[in-house]
Design an enzyme around this catalytic site. Structure first.
Site, short mmCIF file in Angstrom:
data_model
loop_
_atom_site.label_atom_id
_atom_site.label_comp_id
_atom_site.label_asym_id
_atom_site.label_seq_id
_atom_site.Cartn_x
_atom_site.Cartn_y
_atom_site.Cartn_z
N ASP A 27 5.38 5.41 -79.74
CA ASP A 27 4.56 6.55 -79.38
C ASP A 27 5.36 7.80 -79.54
O ASP A 27 4.75 8.88 -79.67
CB ASP A 27 3.91 6.78 -77.86
CG ASP A 27 2.70 6.14 -77.75
OD1 ASP A 27 1.94 6.24 -78.86
OD2 ASP A 27 2.09 5.59 -76.84
N LYS B 197 -6.55 0.46 -81.22
CA LYS B 197 -5.10 -0.13 -81.78
C LYS B 197 -4.86 -1.66 -81.86
O LYS B 197 -4.27 -1.89 -82.95
CB LYS B 197 -4.34 0.21 -80.61
CG LYS B 197 -4.08 1.80 -80.49
CD LYS B 197 -3.33 2.26 -79.15
CE LYS B 197 -3.75 4.01 -79.31
NZ LYS B 197 -3.24 4.63 -78.07
N GLN C 129 -0.57 2.94 -72.50
CA GLN C 129 -1.90 3.79 -72.73
C GLN C 129 -1.94 4.72 -71.77
O GLN C 129 -2.07 4.38 -70.20
CB GLN C 129 -3.09 3.11 -72.79
CG GLN C 129 -4.39 3.62 -72.85
CD GLN C 129 -4.24 4.28 -74.59
OE1 GLN C 129 -3.90 3.91 -75.48
NE2 GLN C 129 -4.74 5.63 -74.55
#
Ligand code: NDP
Length: 286
Positions: free
Chosen positions: A119, A52, A96
């Site tokens: 997200d 990422k 995460q």
């Protein structure tokens, strides 16, 4: 032979489009900044976080890395999220997953401002997806639909079976396929006659988390197969939830692992970050 749906190539196009838009934003004096929060040092998470960060560097997004020790408390993590929610220069927040077991993931996701939830996991964004309102779309499901669209796969009116009903893949991808006017069935571990059900699918999306579970017996001749699974065997080789070699001859098109859905997830994350700074994040679902 089935057509290979090339997620690497399509995700490359999306990244280049995002890069161009970010350059245009910079000319208007706007920077895009993503906070990437990792707790502990789970090896798979480290790989995902690094990928990422690399993607951010490529498209011109500034990434702020927060690498916290495993023993970080829930209160400490919530305090960091509160700080990032209020930090003006930070447009997107990514925590995460999975988090260490002593931290309540739902509480953490709920704490992220829906306007910075790149997200697309916050209940405000998942609820918006469910009722067709604007909101950030979760990256893997959005990537699957974008990959099918850009590969010329017709969705309207087609029979889609999604195997798996997780909150991050199965349920949202089913809702997005429904939004594309497909006729959608969701299967899970309690589904009876799974093989027969899958054999009715024009488009079969598999997110079961079981290496090579889906073989040719689950596939209708000429179906399009999307393999979301990612598994690494002891030799370090990647495979999906679908037995690629066994089904390849039977389907008309298939996403490979690696190089299928995986790269799309990160490309859609970059797109969500770009939309967040345009102030259009909450319109992404339209
Ligand atoms: P989960 O484990 O959260 O969900 C798996 C789903 O599959 C559940 O709904 C479960 O049913 C169902 N299932 C399990 N066994 C069977 C079975 N024998 N028959 C029918 N259904 C079954 O997984 P995720 O959705 O998080 O991930 C799925 C896969 O996708 C994993 O391999 C993961 O690594 C991968 N993944 C890939 C991403 C990418 O970027 N490419 C991103 C996210 C995930 P039930 O609900 O009844 O338990």
């Amino acid at each position: 032979m089935a057509k290979i749906i090339d997620g690497k190539a399509v995700s490359g196009q999306i990244r280049d489009e995002v890069k161009e838009k970010i350059e245009a934003l910079r000319r208007e004096g706007k920077e895009v900044t993503l906070a990437v929060v990792q707790v502990g040092s789970d090896p798979a998470s480290c790989v995902y976080v690094n990928n990422k960060k690399k993607a951010c560097a490529y498209v011109g997004i500034k990434s702020l890395a927060y690498e916290l020790p495993e023993e970080t408390t829930e209160e400490e993590l919530l305090a960091l999220i509160d700080k990032l929610n209020r930090m003006e220069e930070c447009n997107g927040i990514l925590v995460q997953l999975p988090l260490p077991v002593h931290i309540d993931e739902d509480k953490v996701i709920d704490a992220i401002s829906p306007d910075k939830d790149v997200d697309g996991f916050h209940q405000s964004n998942t609820g918006a997806l469910c009722i067709g309102r604007p909101g950030f779309l979760p990256c893997t499901p959005a990537g699957i639909v974008e990959l099918l669209r850009r590969s010329g796969v017709e969705l309207a009116g087609r029979n889609c079976v999604v195997v798996g009903r997780s909150n991050i893949v199965g349920k949202p991808v089913a809702l997005l396929l429904l939004r594309e006017n497909a006729t959608v069935t969701i299967a899970h571990s309690k589904t009876e006659n799974l093989k027969a059900l899958c054999r009715q699918a024009d488009i079969l999306v598999v997110a079961v988390g079981k290496p090579k579970m889906i073989n040719r017996e689950y596939i209708k001749e000429g179906a399009v197969v999307v393999d979301v699974g990612i598994h690494r065997n002891e030799a370090g080789k990647l495979c999906g939830d679908v037995d690629f070699a066994d089904v390849e001859e039977r389907c008309s098109a298939i996403t490979p692992v690696p190089g299928g859905v995986g790269p799309m997830t990160i490309a859609m994350l970059m797109k969500n970050c770009m939309l967040a700074v345009c102030g259009k994040g909450r319109e992404a679902g339209r």
